[in-house]
Scaffold this motif. Structure first.
Motif, PDB file in Angstrom:
ATOM      1  N   LEU A  98       0.835  -1.207   0.000  1.00 34.42           N
ATOM      2  CA  LEU A  98       0.000   0.000   0.000  1.00 34.42           C
ATOM      3  C   LEU A  98       0.870   1.257   0.000  1.00 34.42           C
ATOM      4  O   LEU A  98       0.548   2.237  -0.673  1.00 34.42           O
ATOM      5  CB  LEU A  98      -0.953  -0.002   1.192  1.00 34.42           C
ATOM      6  N   ALA A  99       1.956   1.228   0.752  1.00 30.01           N
ATOM      7  CA  ALA A  99       2.881   2.369   0.770  1.00 30.01           C
ATOM      8  C   ALA A  99       3.412   2.625  -0.635  1.00 30.01           C
ATOM      9  O   ALA A  99       3.513   3.779  -1.068  1.00 30.01           O
ATOM     10  CB  ALA A  99       4.026   2.110   1.748  1.00 30.01           C
ATOM     11  N   GLU A 100       3.726   1.563  -1.351  1.00 33.74           N
ATOM     12  CA  GLU A 100       4.219   1.694  -2.725  1.00 33.74           C
ATOM     13  C   GLU A 100       3.146   2.300  -3.634  1.00 33.74           C
ATOM     14  O   GLU A 100       3.430   3.225  -4.389  1.00 33.74           O
ATOM     15  CB  GLU A 100       4.648   0.328  -3.265  1.00 33.74           C
ATOM     16  N   VAL A 101       1.936   1.788  -3.551  1.00 36.81           N
ATOM     17  CA  VAL A 101       0.849   2.279  -4.408  1.00 36.81           C
ATOM     18  C   VAL A 101       0.569   3.753  -4.144  1.00 36.81           C
ATOM     19  O   VAL A 101       0.370   4.539  -5.073  1.00 36.81           O
ATOM     20  CB  VAL A 101      -0.438   1.438  -4.209  1.00 36.81           C
ATOM     21  N   PHE A 102       0.551   4.143  -2.866  1.00 37.70           N
ATOM     22  CA  PHE A 102       0.209   5.516  -2.505  1.00 37.70           C
ATOM     23  C   PHE A 102       1.424   6.446  -2.441  1.00 37.70           C
ATOM     24  O   PHE A 102       1.284   7.620  -2.130  1.00 37.70           O
ATOM     25  CB  PHE A 102      -0.519   5.542  -1.159  1.00 37.70           C
ATOM     26  N   SER A 103       2.616   5.913  -2.701  1.00 33.03           N
ATOM     27  CA  SER A 103       3.862   6.701  -2.617  1.00 33.03           C
ATOM     28  C   SER A 103       4.017   7.356  -1.246  1.00 33.03           C
ATOM     29  O   SER A 103       4.290   8.550  -1.131  1.00 33.03           O
ATOM     30  CB  SER A 103       3.908   7.767  -3.717  1.00 33.03           C
ATOM     31  N   LEU A 104       3.831   6.565  -0.209  1.00 33.33           N
ATOM     32  CA  LEU A 104       3.968   7.022   1.170  1.00 33.33           C
ATOM     33  C   LEU A 104       5.127   6.286   1.832  1.00 33.33           C
ATOM     34  O   LEU A 104       5.457   5.164   1.444  1.00 33.33           O
ATOM     35  CB  LEU A 104       2.681   6.751   1.955  1.00 33.33           C
ATOM     36  N   PRO A 105       5.738   6.875   2.870  1.00 32.08           N
ATOM     37  CA  PRO A 105       6.841   6.203   3.564  1.00 32.08           C
ATOM     38  C   PRO A 105       6.354   4.976   4.327  1.00 32.08           C
ATOM     39  O   PRO A 105       5.301   5.004   4.965  1.00 32.08           O
ATOM     40  CB  PRO A 105       7.390   7.274   4.505  1.00 32.08           C
ATOM     41  N   VAL A 106       7.134   3.915   4.262  1.00 36.81           N
ATOM     42  CA  VAL A 106       6.739   2.638   4.859  1.00 36.81           C
ATOM     43  C   VAL A 106       6.755   2.675   6.387  1.00 36.81           C
ATOM     44  O   VAL A 106       5.807   2.186   7.025  1.00 36.81           O
ATOM     45  CB  VAL A 106       7.657   1.500   4.346  1.00 36.81           C
ATOM     46  N   ASN A 107       7.784   3.231   6.995  1.00 39.20           N
ATOM     47  CA  ASN A 107       7.930   3.151   8.456  1.00 39.20           C
ATOM     48  C   ASN A 107       6.748   3.718   9.234  1.00 39.20           C
ATOM     49  O   ASN A 107       6.228   3.050  10.130  1.00 39.20           O
ATOM     50  CB  ASN A 107       9.244   3.787   8.904  1.00 39.20           C
ATOM     51  N   PRO A 108       6.270   4.938   8.928  1.00 42.24           N
ATOM     52  CA  PRO A 108       5.109   5.418   9.679  1.00 42.24           C
ATOM     53  C   PRO A 108       3.860   4.564   9.431  1.00 42.24           C
ATOM     54  O   PRO A 108       3.047   4.371  10.334  1.00 42.24           O
ATOM     55  CB  PRO A 108       4.901   6.849   9.198  1.00 42.24           C
ATOM     56  N   LEU A 109       3.732   4.034   8.218  1.00 43.03           N
ATOM     57  CA  LEU A 109       2.576   3.179   7.940  1.00 43.03           C
ATOM     58  C   LEU A 109       2.654   1.876   8.736  1.00 43.03           C
ATOM     59  O   LEU A 109       1.638   1.358   9.186  1.00 43.03           O
ATOM     60  CB  LEU A 109       2.449   2.892   6.451  1.00 43.03           C
ATOM     61  N   MET A 110       3.859   1.346   8.896  1.00 41.89           N
ATOM     62  CA  MET A 110       4.023   0.145   9.726  1.00 41.89           C
ATOM     63  C   MET A 110       3.608   0.435  11.167  1.00 41.89           C
ATOM     64  O   MET A 110       2.971  -0.395  11.819  1.00 41.89           O
ATOM     65  CB  MET A 110       5.459  -0.363   9.682  1.00 41.89           C
ATOM     66  N   GLN A 111       3.938   1.620  11.659  1.00 41.83           N
ATOM     67  CA  GLN A 111       3.539   1.990  13.012  1.00 41.83           C
ATOM     68  C   GLN A 111       2.029   2.181  13.099  1.00 41.83           C
ATOM     69  O   GLN A 111       1.387   1.682  14.030  1.00 41.83           O
ATOM     70  CB  GLN A 111       4.258   3.270  13.442  1.00 41.83           C
ATOM     71  N   LEU A 112       1.456   2.890  12.134  1.00 36.03           N
ATOM     72  CA  LEU A 112       0.013   3.111  12.139  1.00 36.03           C
ATOM     73  C   LEU A 112      -0.764   1.803  12.058  1.00 36.03           C
ATOM     74  O   LEU A 112      -1.820   1.662  12.675  1.00 36.03           O
ATOM     75  CB  LEU A 112      -0.400   4.010  10.970  1.00 36.03           C
ATOM     76  N   SER A 113      -0.243   0.862  11.300  1.00 35.50           N
ATOM     77  CA  SER A 113      -0.949  -0.412  11.107  1.00 35.50           C
ATOM     78  C   SER A 113      -0.819  -1.342  12.302  1.00 35.50           C
ATOM     79  O   SER A 113      -1.470  -2.379  12.357  1.00 35.50           O
ATOM     80  CB  SER A 113      -0.430  -1.117   9.855  1.00 35.50           C
ATOM     81  N   GLY A 114       0.044  -0.991  13.261  1.00 36.54           N
ATOM     82  CA  GLY A 114       0.240  -1.832  14.437  1.00 36.54           C
ATOM     83  C   GLY A 114       1.304  -2.892  14.253  1.00 36.54           C
ATOM     84  O   GLY A 114       1.466  -3.756  15.108  1.00 36.54           O
ATOM     85  N   ASN A 115       2.048  -2.837  13.159  1.00 39.01           N
ATOM     86  CA  ASN A 115       3.081  -3.840  12.912  1.00 39.01           C
ATOM     87  C   ASN A 115       4.401  -3.527  13.595  1.00 39.01           C
ATOM     88  O   ASN A 115       5.214  -4.415  13.775  1.00 39.01           O
ATOM     89  CB  ASN A 115       3.295  -4.017  11.407  1.00 39.01           C
ATOM     90  N   THR A 116       4.635  -2.278  13.930  1.00 43.05           N
ATOM     91  CA  THR A 116       5.809  -1.907  14.723  1.00 43.05           C
ATOM     92  C   THR A 116       5.365  -0.929  15.797  1.00 43.05           C
ATOM     93  O   THR A 116       4.326  -0.276  15.663  1.00 43.05           O
ATOM     94  CB  THR A 116       6.930  -1.243  13.875  1.00 43.05           C
TER      95      THR A 116
END
Length: 158
Positions: A98-116
């Motif tokens: 999803l980060a790739e599709v939306f051109s967003l940074p992976v690390n904050p998305l991992m935190q938001l998703s609860g994975n880190t």
């Protein structure tokens, strides 16, 4: 049952924020203490923001959930669960796609998703603020109305 979460509820949850070490993988997903269980409840807040973000980014690009799933090469059920179930924790691969599709940074998305997990309380505060402010009051578009009517009609046939 509809879950009502007021702005005050979000602000109270932000106030409960505790500093935690960064963790990832299986250990991050397995709360073993009361503090970790409390952190898991707080993670629901950020996952709510994650789901809202995915939903709004998808709509901004005028993508159906099916098209987003195809573009991200993930299962449609993952997209539906991310957008509608704030308890749902997506697979890290899904978040990356999803980060790739939306051109967003992976690390904050991992935190938001609860994975880190992170000590970054600002991200959590901003996520909660975003989720609280992004609730739409607009009317359904004609296409949304048609899709809703079609599904209600299907349900009524049963």
């Amino acid at each position: 049952m509809k879950l009502e979460m007021s702005k005050q509820w979000f602000l109270n949850m932000v106030a409960l924020e505790e500093r935690v070490d960064i963790a990832a993988g299986g250990l991050a997903a397995m709360p073993s203490t009361a503090a970790e269980t409390a952190h898991e409840r707080l993670s629901d807040d950020t996952r709510l923001a994650f789901g809202t973000l995915v939903h709004l980014m998808r709509r901004r690009r005028a993508l159906s959930a099916e098209k987003l799933a195809d573009d991200a090469q993930v299962d449609l059920s993952e997209i539906v669960n991310i957008e509608r179930d704030f308890h749902y924790r997506p697979e890290p691969r899904t978040v990356y796609q999803l980060a790739e599709v939306f051109s967003l940074p992976v690390n904050p998305l991992m935190q938001l998703s609860g994975n880190t997990r992170s000590k970054d309380t600002k991200l959590r505060q901003e996520a909660v603020r975003f989720a609280a402010r992004s609730d739409s009051l607009e009317r359904l578009s004609p296409d949304e109305q048609a899709v809703l009517e079609e599904f209600v009609s299907y349900l009524s046939r049963g």
